[in-house]
Design an enzyme around this catalytic site. Structure first.
Site, PDB file in Angstrom:
ATOM      1  N   GLY A 151       0.815  -1.207   0.000  1.00 52.00           N
ATOM      2  CA  GLY A 151       0.000   0.000   0.000  1.00 52.00           C
ATOM      3  C   GLY A 151       0.849   1.257   0.000  1.00 52.00           C
ATOM      4  CG  ASP A 165       1.135  -1.511  10.961  1.00 57.86           C
ATOM      5  OD1 ASP A 165       0.023  -1.759  10.446  1.00 57.86           O
ATOM      6  OD2 ASP A 165       2.061  -0.974  10.332  1.00 57.86           O
TER       7      ASP A 165
END
Length: 424
Positions: free
Chosen positions: A89, A304
């Site tokens: 991404g 994350d």
């Protein structure tokens, strides 16, 4: 191929791999700077190679040495074929903005998972600046009709979809013909990642600035200066290793900067809140097996860390509530759903809502789990497997190459019992 993780104690020292996020940014800035940039200690992974290959296709010469990359930047041109960004991404979002600096039409393609991730806000911002850029229903593949530069002006973006959109515009701001202002219209999430971008820009001679409310970002025009820069250790990967020590032994992780702007330095606060014992000694952090307690934590600024935190909560006493998970639905997998499924298969009690989950710690059992080709899910479930009763089988273990290609070897060197099994 599948990996089998048996209940194990771990002990030892390991170096944190180089930062994936920092490597991406330095490659982009090296490509945009006139002259030769040297990037020392870059991370070699599927994602960072996607960015390196992308700038190569735009006419940037790079040389890979064992411990450094050299980047000959400043001369971009449109390639004759599509630029494949894999499942990164960061690559496709940053390269979409970079493509606006090229004179010609570029097409950016992606792997199956990335092709479902949103690009609309960035495309809308670029179109407002006079660049024709579009995707398929706001997702990759992306087509950019570059005009050899961006005129400047003000671009507006929501702050709660992806901080990478803000970083992408900031990265090209020094090369606009007139100053570019990036205005964030909703509260900015993952601010530390934008701060990381600004810190990296400073290393290339550009001082980007943000307003006190983090809703307005600017950078001076004039371009980047080619630099000799080093990539610091990765706190995202380090969090996995520190969690291993906290649940099953004693692990020292070196090559870390506790003053880093990386978002995932927040793992230290999470460990502390959970009662985990750790010691900082210069560039090393040592975590030790501890009696963990439940925690309530918001992951808006460091999403994350959610998978490894959920694994830690599964080994803790009590029920933890983890919030701020909206954007995790749009990662390499739907990380809330993927992690929930894996934990439930391992006997963990989990209650899920769209943007939050509650995890009740207790006995964990071995099971076969599917990380859905998501590197952070695979690594986090592997750490939880160290504490399980019985073996845990993890499908598609190669997905860790996205951010930490050496993960399985490092975990074995710390004492984890890991086997390999091929499907019939």
């Amino acid at each position: 191929m599948k990996v089998v993780v048996s209940p194990s104690h771990v002990r030892g020292r390991v170096e944190a791999p180089p930062s994936k996020s920092v490597t991406h940014r330095m490659v982009i800035m090296g490509a945009l700077a006139e002259g030769t940039t040297t990037i020392r200690n870059p991370l070699v992974s599927d994602d960072t190679m996607a960015t390196l290959n992308a700038v190569n296709m735009l006419g940037v010469d790079t040389i890979r040495h064992e411990d450094r990359w050299t980047v000959e930047g400043g001369n971009l041109k449109a390639p004759g074929e599509a630029v494949y960004c894999g499942e990164s991404g960061t690559t496709i979002r940053f390269m979409t903005a970079v493509s606006c600096l090229v004179d010609g039409t570029l097409r950016l393609t992606a792997g199956p998972s990335l092709s479902r991730r949103p690009m609309g806000p960035l495309l809308d911002a670029l179109n407002s600046l006079g660049i024709e850029a579009h995707g398929e229903h706001g997702c990759p593949p992306i087509t950019v009709h570059g005009r050899g530069g961006i005129g400047g002006g003000e671009a507006t973006l929501p702050g709660d979809v992806s901080s990478q959109f803000v970083s992408a515009l900031l990265l090209v701001a020094p090369l606009t013909r007139s100053p570019l202002t990036v205005r964030v219209t909703t509260p900015l999430q993952s601010w530390p990642y934008v701060r990381m971008t600004m810190d990296a820009m400073d290393g290339f001679g550009v001082k980007a600035e943000s307003s006190p409310g983090r809703d307005l970002f600017t950078a001076p025009t004039g371009g980047y200066k080619a630099s000799d820069v080093g990539v610091e250790g990765d706190w995202s990967s380090a969090s996995i290793l520190l969690a291993a020590g906290a649940v099953r032994g004693e692990v020292t992780v070196g090559n870390l900067d506790t003053g880093s702007s990386q978002a995932d330095t927040a793992i230290l606060g999470i460990l502390s809140s959970m009662g985990a014992e750790y010691v900082i000694d210069g560039s090393e952090v040592t975590s030790r097996k501890s009696r963990l307690r439940a925690v309530n934590h918001d992951f808006s600024d460091h999403p994350d860390l959610f998978p490894i935190a959920a694994a830690l909560c599964s080994a803790a006493k009590g029920t933890s509530t983890l919030t701020g998970l909206e954007r995790l639905r749009l990662k390499e997998s739907d990380r809330v759903a993927s992690m929930t499924e894996g934990l439930k298969r391992m006997g963990v009690k989990v209650a899920t809502e769209y943007a939050s989950i509650r995890v009740t710690g207790g006995a964990v059992k071995g099971a076969e789990v599917n990380p859905y080709n998501d590197h952070r899910i695979a690594m986090s479930l592997a750490i939880l497997a160290l504490t399980a009763e019985g073996d845990t089988v993890i499908r598609d273990p190669g997905c860790v190459a996205k951010s930490y290609p050496g993960f399985w070897v490092r975990l074995e060197r710390l004492g984890a019992e890991i086997g390999r099994r091929h499907d019939e």
